[in-house]
Design a protein around this motif. Structure first.
Motif, mmCIF file in Angstrom:
data_model
loop_
_atom_site.group_PDB
_atom_site.id
_atom_site.type_symbol
_atom_site.label_atom_id
_atom_site.label_comp_id
_atom_site.label_asym_id
_atom_site.label_seq_id
_atom_site.Cartn_x
_atom_site.Cartn_y
_atom_site.Cartn_z
ATOM 1 N N ILE B 45 1.404 -0.984 0.423
ATOM 2 C CA ILE B 45 -0.051 -0.041 0.008
ATOM 3 C C ILE B 45 0.958 1.256 -0.058
ATOM 4 O O ILE B 45 1.729 1.596 0.915
ATOM 5 N N THR B 46 0.618 2.320 -1.406
ATOM 6 C CA THR B 46 1.275 3.059 -1.041
ATOM 7 C C THR B 46 0.727 4.541 -0.715
ATOM 8 O O THR B 46 -0.577 4.814 -1.691
ATOM 9 N N SER B 47 1.202 5.237 0.168
ATOM 10 C CA SER B 47 -0.295 6.528 0.365
ATOM 11 C C SER B 47 0.670 7.829 -0.501
ATOM 12 O O SER B 47 1.491 7.658 -1.244
ATOM 13 N N LEU B 48 -0.122 9.189 -1.596
ATOM 14 C CA LEU B 48 0.368 9.413 -1.670
ATOM 15 C C LEU B 48 -0.216 11.020 -1.423
ATOM 16 O O LEU B 48 -1.464 11.012 -1.173
ATOM 17 N N ILE B 49 1.176 12.490 -1.185
ATOM 18 C CA ILE B 49 0.763 13.018 -0.108
ATOM 19 C C ILE B 49 0.555 14.160 -0.418
ATOM 20 O O ILE B 49 1.565 13.822 -0.955
ATOM 21 N N GLY B 50 0.300 15.127 -0.329
ATOM 22 C CA GLY B 50 0.970 16.610 -0.854
ATOM 23 C C GLY B 50 -0.307 17.902 -0.783
ATOM 24 O O GLY B 50 -1.677 17.273 -0.548
ATOM 25 N N PRO B 51 -0.010 18.734 -0.356
ATOM 26 C CA PRO B 51 -1.138 19.772 -0.701
ATOM 27 C C PRO B 51 -2.598 20.269 -1.720
ATOM 28 O O PRO B 51 -1.465 19.260 -2.647
ATOM 29 N N SER B 52 -2.976 20.800 -2.253
ATOM 30 C CA SER B 52 -3.831 19.969 -3.147
ATOM 31 C C SER B 52 -3.695 20.816 -4.265
ATOM 32 O O SER B 52 -3.058 22.013 -3.904
ATOM 33 N N GLY B 53 -3.704 20.433 -5.639
ATOM 34 C CA GLY B 53 -2.721 20.772 -6.590
ATOM 35 C C GLY B 53 -1.131 20.156 -7.148
ATOM 36 O O GLY B 53 -0.795 20.605 -8.132
ATOM 37 N N CYS B 54 -1.246 19.235 -6.364
ATOM 38 C CA CYS B 54 0.228 19.263 -6.013
ATOM 39 C C CYS B 54 0.367 18.119 -7.666
ATOM 40 O O CYS B 54 1.223 17.620 -7.259
ATOM 41 N N GLY B 55 -1.122 17.745 -7.688
ATOM 42 C CA GLY B 55 -0.761 16.818 -8.797
ATOM 43 C C GLY B 55 -0.992 15.553 -8.642
ATOM 44 O O GLY B 55 -0.480 14.321 -9.718
ATOM 45 N N LYS B 56 -1.511 14.494 -6.987
ATOM 46 C CA LYS B 56 -1.339 13.751 -6.639
ATOM 47 C C LYS B 56 -2.782 12.893 -7.196
ATOM 48 O O LYS B 56 -2.178 11.672 -7.675
ATOM 49 N N SER B 57 -3.890 13.840 -7.414
ATOM 50 C CA SER B 57 -4.848 12.565 -7.747
ATOM 51 C C SER B 57 -4.049 12.811 -10.013
ATOM 52 O O SER B 57 -4.830 11.140 -10.404
#
Lengths: 289, 267
Positions: B45-57
């Motif tokens: 399981i890998t999570s992607l975090i970062g502020p809104s608009g950082c490109g994770k989605s």
């Protein structure tokens, strides 16, 4: 601290004023409907009977029933439906589910809007030129039905698109993300959820088509025929035209006859509308999201 | 970057389920991803975090090629899923979608019965091979068991999926991906529409699926990333800043931006 101020009183009075004003407007709106129905029932109700619906007119259309006209209207509406529903629904599916937002679809949109704005008499003349003369169908049920089909096509397309648009985008995304093609998505998810709206639109189209006079009087409907139509290449009588004829063209018609015909016509339309509303309520009750 | 290796995977399976090399993505003139190079471990399981608009989605949505539905999206670089670049011309989109399942922010079960929801994907990818009734019931049961929902709803499989609670709906949305045996599950903030209890339940489920599927989960919730993932990627302004085992990233981040973000200095 929480007592009513004079400003509150004033605001409340204005609020009430507007509420009453809008209520009056709403009541005014239904007066014509009630008045028309009441007049028709009062003046034409006495002539309605099973015989009236199922016998031929006699004595130069001053007596007897309206069966050929009733049947003719059913014929014409059926032809119009058979032509406009597949075409309109297919076009709406293409526009809503496949087409992107580009100049091509925008031109089609514009064409549909314009088609909806064309007066019915212009459709009638187009029908004469295209179906009666060019395609050589003659004045016939086929020509009249196709003319009406073209006239109601925008209604079918717009109402179908509305129903398709009402299906949440999330359902489509869910399907696409499981590897469904567009067609699989449409067939298995979009259409089953839009079918109530589409059918409602179709039934409303029927009620509109049944009452039209101008587009059929040059293309397939005639004053009087002593026999019933045997196929789509025959001419036919029709309720709407029959009403026009006996109300204005034939001398010595008893007063309750035209009112009776109008009553039958409007009853047919209201019946269709009621079925459509009941159907929509039934299907809406079944879906939840 | 150091990445802890997984010892549970067998030899034939690739070490990395998703590998990207120099992945760049533009929405029209706006560049959303810059030279993203990631190796995402198979079966973890890998999570992607970062502020809104950082490109994770955006990144997540590139892995099952759903971004390309928008015709103003342009992509350069490669994304290998199980060692095959999914942007190669010989790749069939429907097979990508089958291998890479996606779970959305808002649960989106179809307005059909729970049973049909589970069987939907299966029926799409198994035309002609008519599964017997018993097989189908078996698929429904095992899928619902995997998402810890079977005992709760086994008596009402004919009920519509849309009538379940949000938590159950989200579990159903995960369950319906399983019958086609995907290798990767993408989850785009899968708990953000749920209450704390539902969140805990779905997190528990994600944790249960660990090892069987490679799970990539985008989250705004750092506590969730910490609880429910084994590796963690921190992104900022379309770039990958740090990719570490989750406990390391949260305890001893290597980059200053990561430390600032997880300590709540921005984001």
């Amino acid at each position: 601290m929480f007592a009513e101020s004079s400003l509150n009183v004033r605001n409340k009075r204005i609020q009430n004023l507007f509420r009453i004003l809008f209520l009056i407007m709403t009541i005014l709106l239904i007066i014509p409907v009630v008045a028309i129905l009441a007049t028709l029932i009062a003046k034409g109700g006495s002539i309605i009977s099973i015989d009236f619906l199922f016998t031929h007119p006699t004595n130069g259309m001053t007596a007897g029933g309206i069966f050929p006209a009733l049947l003719g209207t059913v014929w014409i509406v059926a032809v119009a439906l058979l032509a406009s529903v597949p075409l309109g629904v297919a076009a709406a599916i293409y526009l809503n589910e496949y087409a992107g937002d580009n100049w091509f679809t925008r031109i089609i949109q514009l064409a549909i809007i314009n088609l909806a704005g064309v007066p019915s008499i212009v459709h009638a003349l187009f029908g004469v030129g295209a179906f009666v003369i060019f395609f050589g169908f003659g004045t016939s049920i086929l020509a009249a039905g196709l003319t009406l089909a073209i006239m109601t096509l925008p209604v079918v397309i717009v109402s179908t698109r509305e129903s398709l648009r009402a299906v949440p985008q999330a359902f489509r995304e869910a399907c696409w993300n499981m590897g469904a093609t567009r067609w699989q998505t449409i067939r298995r998810v979009v259409l089953p959820n839009a079918v109530s709206g589409i059918l409602t639109g179709v039934i409303l189209e029927v009620s509109r088509t049944a009452g039209e006079t101008a587009p059929i009087m040059f293309t397939g409907a005639v004053f009087f025929l002593p026999f019933l139509p045997q196929g789509v290449f025959d001419q036919t009588m029709a309720l709407s035209l029959h009403l026009f004829v006996i109300a204005t063209q034939v001398p010595g018609v008893p007063e309750n006859l035209p009112f009776g015909v109008a009553l039958v016509l409007i009853a047919m339309v209201l019946l269709m509308n009621s079925i459509s509303i009941a159907f929509r309520m039934y299907l809406r009750g079944k879906k939840k999201w | 970057m150091k990445i802890a290796t997984t010892d549970t995977m067998n030899d034939t399976a690739p070490k990395y389920a998703i590998r990207t090399s120099r992945l760049n993505l533009w929405y029209g003139a706006f560049q959303a991803l810059f030279d993203v190079d990631l190796n995402i471990d198979n079966g973890r399981i890998t999570s992607l975090i970062g502020p809104s608009g950082c490109g994770k989605s955006t990144f997540l949505r590139s892995v099952n090629r759903i971004n390309e539905r928008l015709d103003y999206v342009r992509i350069e670089g490669a994304i290998d899923v199980m060692d095959k670049n999914i942007y190669d011309p010989d790749v069939e989109l429907m097979q990508v979608r089958k291998q890479v399942g996606m779970v959305f922010q808002r649960p989106n079960p179809l307005p059909i019965s729970i049973r049909d929801n589970i069987l939907f994907g299966h029926s799409l990818h198994n035309k002609g091979k008519n599964a017997s009734r018993a097989d189908r019931e078996e698929i429904v049961e095992s899928s619902l068991k995997q998402v810890l929902l079977w005992d709760k709803i086994k008596d009402r499989l004919n009920q519509k999926g849309t009538e379940l609670s949000l938590e159950e709906q989200q579990k159903l949305c995960i369950a319906r991906l399983l019958p086609v045996k995907p290798s990767v599950l993408l989850m785009d903030e899968p708990c953000s529409a749920l209450d704390p209890k539902g969140t805990a339940a779905v997190e528990e489920l994600i944790w249960e699926l660990r090892g069987e599927y490679t799970i990539l989960i985008v989250t705004h919730n750092m506590a969730q990333a910490r609880r429910a993932s084994e590796a963690c990627i921190f992104m900022l302004m379309g770039k990958v800043v740090e990719h570490q085992a989750t406990e390391d990233l949260f305890v001893t981040p290597e980059e200053k931006e990561t430390a600032d973000y997880i300590e709540g200095r921005y984001g």
